[in-house]
Each structure stands twice: as structure tokens, then as C-alpha cells.
Design a protein around this motif. Structure first.
Motif, PDB file in Angstrom:
ATOM      1  N   PRO A  63       0.766  -1.189  -0.102  1.00 24.47           N
ATOM      2  CA  PRO A  63      -0.019   0.043   0.153  1.00 24.47           C
ATOM      3  C   PRO A  63       0.902   1.145  -0.051  1.00 24.47           C
ATOM      4  CG  PRO A  63      -0.005  -1.043   2.338  1.00 24.47           C
ATOM      5  CD  PRO A  63       0.900  -1.916   1.298  1.00 24.47           C
ATOM      6  N   ILE A  64       2.104   1.250   0.017  1.00 22.48           N
ATOM      7  CA  ILE A  64       2.881   2.202   0.127  1.00 22.48           C
ATOM      8  C   ILE A  64       3.471   2.574  -1.385  1.00 22.48           C
ATOM      9  CG2 ILE A  64       5.263   1.723   0.915  1.00 22.48           C
ATOM     10  CD1 ILE A  64       3.367   4.901   1.605  1.00 22.48           C
ATOM     11  N   ALA A  65       3.923   1.278  -1.902  1.00 16.46           N
ATOM     12  CA  ALA A  65       4.289   1.053  -3.420  1.00 16.46           C
ATOM     13  C   ALA A  65       3.502   1.281  -4.352  1.00 16.46           C
ATOM     14  CB  ALA A  65       5.176  -0.227  -3.380  1.00 16.46           C
ATOM     15  N   THR A  66       1.901   0.838  -4.160  1.00 11.49           N
ATOM     16  CA  THR A  66       0.949   1.002  -5.016  1.00 11.49           C
ATOM     17  C   THR A  66       0.050   2.002  -4.297  1.00 11.49           C
ATOM     18  OG1 THR A  66       1.182  -1.286  -5.652  1.00 11.49           O
ATOM     19  CG2 THR A  66      -0.744  -0.179  -6.246  1.00 11.49           C
ATOM     20  N   GLN A  67      -0.134   3.200  -5.193  1.00 11.09           N
ATOM     21  CA  GLN A  67      -1.026   4.389  -4.569  1.00 11.09           C
ATOM     22  C   GLN A  67      -1.737   4.675  -5.841  1.00 11.09           C
ATOM     23  OE1 GLN A  67       0.837   7.378  -2.490  1.00 11.09           O
ATOM     24  NE2 GLN A  67       2.363   6.139  -1.518  1.00 11.09           N
TER      25      GLN A  67
ATOM     26  N   GLY B 276      -2.592   2.205  -1.371  1.00  9.42           N
ATOM     27  CA  GLY B 276      -2.618   3.307  -0.725  1.00  9.42           C
ATOM     28  C   GLY B 276      -3.494   4.383  -1.567  1.00  9.42           C
ATOM     29  N   LEU B 277      -4.147   5.063  -0.770  1.00 11.77           N
ATOM     30  CA  LEU B 277      -5.180   6.131  -1.340  1.00 11.77           C
ATOM     31  C   LEU B 277      -4.632   7.645  -0.905  1.00 11.77           C
ATOM     32  CD1 LEU B 277      -8.828   4.644  -0.952  1.00 11.77           C
ATOM     33  CD2 LEU B 277      -7.299   4.390  -2.959  1.00 11.77           C
ATOM     34  N   ASN B 278      -4.275   8.292  -1.637  1.00 10.14           N
ATOM     35  CA  ASN B 278      -3.618   9.450  -1.343  1.00 10.14           C
ATOM     36  C   ASN B 278      -4.287  10.850  -1.985  1.00 10.14           C
ATOM     37  OD1 ASN B 278      -1.656  11.686  -1.175  1.00 10.14           O
ATOM     38  ND2 ASN B 278      -0.060  10.687  -1.737  1.00 10.14           N
TER      39      ASN B 278
ATOM     40  N   VAL C  48      -5.125  -1.300   3.273  1.00 12.59           N
ATOM     41  CA  VAL C  48      -5.290   0.133   2.544  1.00 12.59           C
ATOM     42  C   VAL C  48      -4.724   0.943   3.382  1.00 12.59           C
ATOM     43  CG1 VAL C  48      -6.860   1.815   1.537  1.00 12.59           C
ATOM     44  CG2 VAL C  48      -7.274  -0.817   1.165  1.00 12.59           C
ATOM     45  N   LYS C  49      -4.111   1.918   2.867  1.00 10.84           N
ATOM     46  CA  LYS C  49      -3.279   3.023   3.745  1.00 10.84           C
ATOM     47  C   LYS C  49      -3.683   4.354   3.091  1.00 10.84           C
ATOM     48  CE  LYS C  49      -0.195   5.792   5.577  1.00 10.84           C
ATOM     49  NZ  LYS C  49      -0.329   6.236   7.049  1.00 10.84           N
TER      50      LYS C  49
ATOM     51  N   ILE D 159     -15.984  -6.880   5.501  1.00  7.57           N
ATOM     52  CA  ILE D 159     -14.719  -6.801   6.657  1.00  7.57           C
ATOM     53  C   ILE D 159     -13.703  -5.513   6.192  1.00  7.57           C
ATOM     54  CG2 ILE D 159     -12.921  -8.339   6.816  1.00  7.57           C
ATOM     55  CD1 ILE D 159     -15.362  -9.464   7.911  1.00  7.57           C
ATOM     56  N   ILE D 160     -13.535  -5.073   7.194  1.00  5.59           N
ATOM     57  CA  ILE D 160     -12.395  -3.817   7.140  1.00  5.59           C
ATOM     58  C   ILE D 160     -11.146  -4.298   7.812  1.00  5.59           C
ATOM     59  CG2 ILE D 160     -12.225  -1.385   7.494  1.00  5.59           C
ATOM     60  CD1 ILE D 160     -14.682  -2.047   5.868  1.00  5.59           C
ATOM     61  N   LYS D 161     -10.194  -4.565   7.345  1.00  2.92           N
ATOM     62  CA  LYS D 161      -9.014  -5.481   7.619  1.00  2.92           C
ATOM     63  C   LYS D 161      -7.664  -4.723   7.575  1.00  2.92           C
ATOM     64  CE  LYS D 161      -7.191 -10.066   7.307  1.00  2.92           C
ATOM     65  NZ  LYS D 161      -5.917  -9.822   6.236  1.00  2.92           N
ATOM     66  N   ASN D 162      -6.779  -4.667   8.729  1.00  3.60           N
ATOM     67  CA  ASN D 162      -5.549  -3.932   8.373  1.00  3.60           C
ATOM     68  C   ASN D 162      -5.436  -2.658   7.767  1.00  3.60           C
ATOM     69  OD1 ASN D 162      -2.688  -4.103   8.890  1.00  3.60           O
ATOM     70  ND2 ASN D 162      -2.352  -5.743   6.934  1.00  3.60           N
ATOM     71  N   ILE D 163      -6.059  -1.718   8.423  1.00  5.11           N
ATOM     72  CA  ILE D 163      -6.009  -0.531   7.910  1.00  5.11           C
ATOM     73  C   ILE D 163      -5.255   0.430   8.768  1.00  5.11           C
ATOM     74  CG2 ILE D 163      -7.517   1.480   7.306  1.00  5.11           C
ATOM     75  CD1 ILE D 163      -8.067  -1.116   5.477  1.00  5.11           C
TER      76      ILE D 163
END
Length: 680
Positions: free
Chosen positions: A432-436, A470-472, A496-497, A550-554
Motif C-alpha cells: 500500500p505504499i508502493a501502489t498508490q 494506498g489512497l492519497n 489499505v493505507k 470486513i475492514i481489515k489491517n487499515i
């Protein structure tokens, strides 16, 4: 008025059956990612036959990613790989296996350094893989810590071969967006499968060893999420913990002396639900520091077969017995109980244990599976360019219109219009930091005044999956909502970051020497007396309305948003598994008119620059909700107290288990919860 609001709180301040555990490869085909590194004979001097020692080449591949890219993915194809020494994995590097079978990495028999305890080491052991807080070639490795983000190992099996009694497969003391998933660990005669938990674990099986897991508290002192784990054949205990803060769903333990042992003279916060214990010779749970206010042990719906003693209290020698050969622990709690907002706190152990006539089916896994890799359509192959500059809106929109499963390789993809998913759309990333997916500053569709404008939006009732992205939304896009989630009960938002501020990283081997911009942005903030001029000017990062799933590892830590999480007007069942919401100016979490949600391992943190006046949680008109292992934290740098961590209006049937309301200094919150209706 509040009809029922109960707290099980710190005063003052599971897996499938063995045959059903997902052992197959999650990624059955090669995943084409131009930015990734592939551990293959074409790229490195290796063979995948289990005979050649690949230790040096594997370390070389990992270091290459860190040196050249700063973060990224090492793909490891099916095969058997032999190592003979510790492999160090720096921050933000992910090891991901692929192929028809998971790759298997084995520690060779009698590998040097694994035969005796390592006296200078915290875990008294040596490790197959050690996730570190820094270090590439030439640097002395240091342990992962509270600032170690995005590291992971997934879809790879591990084995400790004979002659390595002090070997541990993994050391994982990392923080947000780090995980161990879809891994089988054969420990054999080794010491343990894993030392020092961190953040999240999903679908992991442990066989043999003294312990499956032995751990101290997580590096940031936050809760640990464990989903769908399996333990068998440990010699001492499945889990040995010292303040681990474990949040456990669907754990299956069998043929072990003890399921969880808390270290002597330590308290812990442990929550377990929908688990199974089988053939446990000694007490299933061993509690130290009984009747200490810091202990918070909660068990819900635990099915037991041949478990004579449920709980043993180490200091007094007292026990909570089982109820025959087959029984269910409907509810067990040990610690401080506050049964309502008007009730006095009581330190107690309470057990509701009921006999069973037969063993029920094990609870089904509730995490939606990804589509097979052969169905994925690669966005780069459709023409997308993830350079952080090129507008990819048209390519995204056409892909969503035509394809259900879209893989987004590593890259920073600019769009300029909202992306509206179809009911079946799956957006799949693996870092999620490499794919935004990102907005440039002052993008017209998201600027000016007006209603919230989502960067990403799911339809009502959709079966969407969005993972590893990642959503920026930048800093100056005033109408932006990073994600408007309206998908249904069977949907998944995972890994998702929400990018902005804490946790941001630069691409490439070094930080680019860019001229500081005139306006603030997440990558180049402009501060005015340590206050970013752009903070708190957008809508919420994650807005869940009329939806669930399911909202997971956010991780939602963009200080540019008014709240990290806003849930409104929904009774669609939802579950949150491991979420970190931090560093906002006004609110961390708001929920309004919400029902049928269960929240596990939610962690909140206020920092001195952004959050001295931030309200961590607000609940309004909420009902039928459960919070388990809820951590509310103010950092050591804050210089002022705060009146309350949770503020409620018109709520009922809200249950809070294992609430940890704390700070490292004297400036903490006065009370954990304040109800507006009762003014108390």
C-alpha cells in the motif's frame, strides 16, 4: 437515553480445522510487476531443489530492493529453498510466494548458531527471518519497532530441520501494515515459530516446537490481531505471552499442554472468540497477577473437547474447571468490570460454561477470497503509468467498466476524477505504499466548496474487494474523501493505507532533493511552527455509509482529513479487524446511527503537534456494537490532559471489552468514557 452501555476496562486510565486450514497457494500464477524483483535462477545464482544454500543470494535480493527502491516486493516462485543463517528483512520489504504450491524455505540441519541459547539476544534464539528496523549490507541490523511499516511475508511455508533446537522461524516486532499471512511453519525440534508479534497475522499454522509463539508486547504497545490460526503439537504452550495484547478469532489448538500462558508476574489483555481447544492436558489458560486491574481476559464462544481445566490462576492456585468432556465457554471475563455507567467497578472472574452433547462445526472463515490470479487483468498492460505525474483516469475507468479483477502493479497512479466501482469490481495491489492511487494538489473535481467527493467509491451492496493499495488525496483537495464504502456484508477492504503525513515514504535509493514547494503536500509538508498549514481541510479519509463487510489491517493517519474513520447510517453488519487511526486534529473516529458492527483491535493515538485537542471516539445513536481490545493512547510528547477518550450520545447495547486507556506520562485522559445524556 442509554439502555445498556457496559465496559470491561482497565481501571484508571479463531482458525479452521486442520483439514480446512487454507494450505493452498493464494497466488497460483506469476504476477507481472515491472517494479518487483523475482527470486529466480535467471536473476540469481540459485536452484529451487532444496540442496543449494541460497542464504547469500536471498539476502542479496532483499538488499537490492532496499538499496534501489526503498520499498517493494520480492516474489519467490514455487520450489524448495535451503538457508543456513538468518535472513534480515528491512522495513517496507515484502516477501511473497507464488505458484501452484507455496514455496518452502527450510533451515538446513545443524545450521551454525542454532544449537545453543543466544544469551545476548532478547529472544534467546536465532531466527530464520528477522524483520528489522533498518539495515542493509554494511549496517548492523536493529530490531523492528514502532516505526517499521509495510513489511510482510505471505504465501510462503517455513520449516526448521533437525539439529536446530534454538531456531525460531520468524521475528516480527513490526508495526502498521505489516503482517504474516498464509504461512505454515513446521518447527519440529526448534524453539518456536515466531518471536515477538506485530500488527496482524492471518491464516498461519504452527506445528511442533516448544512454543508456536512466544512474545513480549508489540513494539508500539498496541493490540495484535490474529485470525484463523492453528496450533498443534507444541511441547510447552501454543502461545507464551508477556503483555502481548492478543486479539484472537478462530484459533484452533490441539494436542498441546496449554493454549495461552501469561508470563509470571505479568498482566495481559487477551480477547478470544469463536475458537476451539482440543486435547489440552494442562489448564488451557494460565493467568498471572489474578485480580490485578491491569488484567483483562475475555473469552467468547470457545468450544472445548477434553479440556479438564479452563483457567489456572498462578498465584493462588485456584482454577476455573471445565464442564465435562465437551463444553462451550459462552462467556468468560477476568478483570475490572463496569456493568453500566452508574455501576461501581468490580475486579472479578465470571464464567458461563455450558456442556455440549456434540462438537459443533468450526466457525467458517469470513475473509472473502481473492479471485484466482489467472483472472486478474494487469493495469500496466492496459497502458497505465505509475510515475506520479501521468493522468490515468481514463485507463482506470475503462478497466472498471470491462473487468472484474484488476491488478495494480507497484507505482503511484494519478487520477483526476472519482473512480466508481461496479458491484463485482476487485482492485488488487500487494503493497500500500508502493501502489498508490493519488490526486495532484488542487485537482478541480475535488477542489472548491461543496459535498464530499470520493476518490474511490463502491456501490451499495457490492461484493467488492479493495486490497494492498494506498489512497492519497493530497493536501489541498478540500472536498476529497479517500474512500466512500457502501459495499455489502460480503465485501473486503484490506491492507489499505490512507496516505498523508505519518508513514509516508519516498521512492528511490535516497530522498530526492526537491525544492520545497510553496504549498503543503503529504510528501513535502510546509510547517508553520510545527503545524502544517494544510491540516484538517478535507472530509474524512474513510467514509462507510449504508455499507459493511470486513475492514481489515487499515492505517488511517492523514492529518489533512477531519477524521480518519466516519461510519454513518448503516445497519449492514460489519467487522473491523486491526485498524490504526491516528494524528488527526478534530476526531479520530466518528460513528453516527450505526448498528451491528464488531470492532476488534482498534488503536487510536494522539500526537502533540496534531492532536492535543482531538476527540478520539464519538458515538451517536449507535446500538448493538462490540469493541474488543480497544487501545486509546496519548503520546509522551503531549503537554496537556484531555477530559475523555470516548464520547457518546443516545447509544444502547454497546459493549466494550479490554479497554486500554493510557499514556506514557502524567497527562492522560481523565475518564475513558463520557455520556452526554447522563452528563457523567
Amino acid at each position: 437515553m442509554i439502555a445498556r452501555l457496559s465496559l470491561f476496562i482497565l481501571a484508571g486510565s479463531l482458525a479452521m480445522t486442520k483439514s480446512g486450514l487454507h494450505g493452498e497457494s493464494v497466488y497460483q500464477g506469476r504476477i507481472n510487476d515491472p517494479e518487483a524483483v523475482y527470486f529466480t535462477p535467471e536473476n540469481y545464482a540459485i536452484t529451487a531443489d532444496g540442496k543449494t544454500d541460497v542464504s547469500a543470494e536471498l539476502q542479496k535480493a532483499i538488499n537490492q530492493i532496499k538499496n534501489e527502491k526503498n520499498f517493494g516486493i520480492l516474489f519467490i516462485p514455487s520450489g524448495r529453498y535451503r538457508i543456513s543463517k538468518t535472513i534480515y528483512v528491512p522495513p517496507a520489504i515484502r516477501l511473497i510466494g507464488y505458484g501452484e504450491e507455496r514455496p518452502l524455505i527450510c533451515l538446513a540441519p545443524n545450521s551454525p548458531g542454532f544449537q545453543a541459547p543466544v544469551e545476548s539476544d532478547k529472544g534467546q534464539a536465532n531466527y530464520m527471518f528477522w524483520f528489522t528496523g533498518g539495515g542493509v549490507e554494511g549496517d548492523r541490523p536493529r530490531d523492528a519497532g514502532a516505526g517499521t511499516f509495510y513489511s510482510a511475508i505471505a504465501n510462503i511455508d517455513l520449516q526448521i530441520e533437525k539439529g536446530n533446537p534454538y531456531a525460531v522461524a520468524l521475528r516480527t516486532h513490526f508495526a502498521q501494515h505489516c503482517y504474516v499471512e498464509n504461512v505454515r511453519i513446521d518447527i519440529g525440534d526448534g524453539k518456536a515459530g515466531l518471536f515477538d508479534v506485530g500488527n496482524e497475522m492471518d491464516n498461519v499454522a504452527f506445528y511442533g516446537g516448544d512454543y508456536g509463539i512466544y512474545t513480549t508486547k508489540t513494539s508500539p504497545s498496541w493490540p495484535m490481531m490474529m485470525l484463523d490460526t492453528y496450533f498443534e503439537g507444541q511441547r510447552k504452550a501454543a502461545i507464551y505471552t508477556q503483555e502481548g495484547g492478543l486479539t484472537i478469532l478462530r484459533l484452533h489448538a490441539r494436542d498441546v499442554p496449554t493454549v495461552i500462558e501469561i508470563k509470571t508476574n505479568y498482566s495481559d489483555r487477551i480477547f478470544m472468540e469463536e475458537c476451539r481447544f482440543e486435547n489440552i492436558d494442562s489448564p488451557a489458560i494460565i493467568i498471572s497477577n489474578e485480580k490485578n486491574a491491569a488484567n483483562q481476559i475475555s473469552l467468547r464462544n470457545i468450544d472445548c473437547c477434553q479440556v479438564p481445566v479452563l483457567v489456572h490462576y498462578r498465584r493462588s492456585g485456584a482454577q476455573t474447571p471445565g464442564a465435562g468432556a465437551l463444553y462451550r465457554v459462552v462467556n468468560y471475563t477476568h478483570g475490572v468490570h463496569i456493568d453500566s455507567l452508574t455501576a461501581a467497578p468490580v475486579v472479578d472472574a465470571r464464567a458461563d460454561v455450558q456442556p455440549l452433547q456434540s462438537l459443533p462445526d468450526f466457525p467458517r472463515r469470513d475473509i472473502p477470497a481473492l479471485p484466482p490470479t489467472k483472472e486478474w487483468v494487469n493495469l500496466v498492460e492496459l497502458g497505465a503509468i505509475g510515475d506520479g505525474v501521468t493522468d490515468n483516469t481514463r485507463i482506470f475507468q475503462e478497466a472498471i467498466a470491462k473487468h472484474a479483477a484488476i491488478y495494480i502493479p507497484q507505482g503511484w497512479y494519478v487520477v483526476s476524477e472519482p473512480l466508481k466501482l461496479k458491484p463485482e469490481t476487485c482492485l488488487i495491489g500487494l503493497h500500500p505504499i508502493a501502489t498508490q492511487i493519488m490526486l495532484l494538489e488542487s485537482t478541480p473535481a475535488f477542489s472548491g466548496f461543496g459535498a464530499p467527493q470520493p476518490l474511490l467509491e463502491t456501490p451499495i451492496g457490492g461484493a467488492n474487494i479493495v486490497t494492498g493499495i494506498g489512497l492519497n488525496t493530497g493536501a489541498f483537495n478540500y472536498r476529497a474523501v479517500a474512500c466512500k464504502w457502501m459495499a455489502g456484508e460480503k465485501s473486503l477492504l484490506n491492507d489499505v493505507k490512507f496516505v498523508g503525513g505519518h508513514g509516508s515514504m519516498q521512492r528511490g535509493p535516497r530522498r530526492r532533493n526537491w525544492q520545497r514547494p510553496g504549498i503543503s503536500s503529504p510528501n513535502e509538508p510546509v510547517y508553520d511552527r510545527w503545524h502544517d498549514r494544510a491540516w484538517d481541510n478535507q472530509y474524512w479519509s474513510l467514509w462507510i455509509t449504508q455499507g459493511g463487510g470486513i475492514i481489515k489491517n487499515i492505517w488511517s493517519a492523514s492529518s489533512y482529513a477531519t477524521s480518519g474513520l466516519f461510519i454513518s447510517n448503516t445497519s449492514t453488519p460489519g467487522r473491523i479487524y486491526a485498524m490504526s487511526v491516528e494524528h488527526h486534529i478534530r476526531n479520530e473516529v466518528r460513528m453516527k446511527n450505526v448498528a451491528n458492527w464488531r470492532v476488534y483491535a482498534l488503536q487510536l493515538e494522539e500526537e502533540y503537534t496534531e492532536g492535543p485537542d482531538c476527540q478520539p471516539i464519538e458515538l451517536q445513536d449507535c446500538r448493538q456494537m462490540v469493541f474488543a481490545n480497544l487501545y486509546l493512547f496519548r503520546t509522551i510528547r503531549l503537554k496537556t490532559p484531555y477530559p475523555h477518550s470516548i464520547r457518546t450520545w443516545n447509544c444502547r447495547d454497546v459493549e466494550m471489552l479490554n479497554v486500554h486507556n493510557y499514556s506514557q506520562i502524567k497527562y492522560t485522559t481523565d475518564v475513558p468514557l463520557y455520556d452526554v445524556n447522563l452528563d457523567r
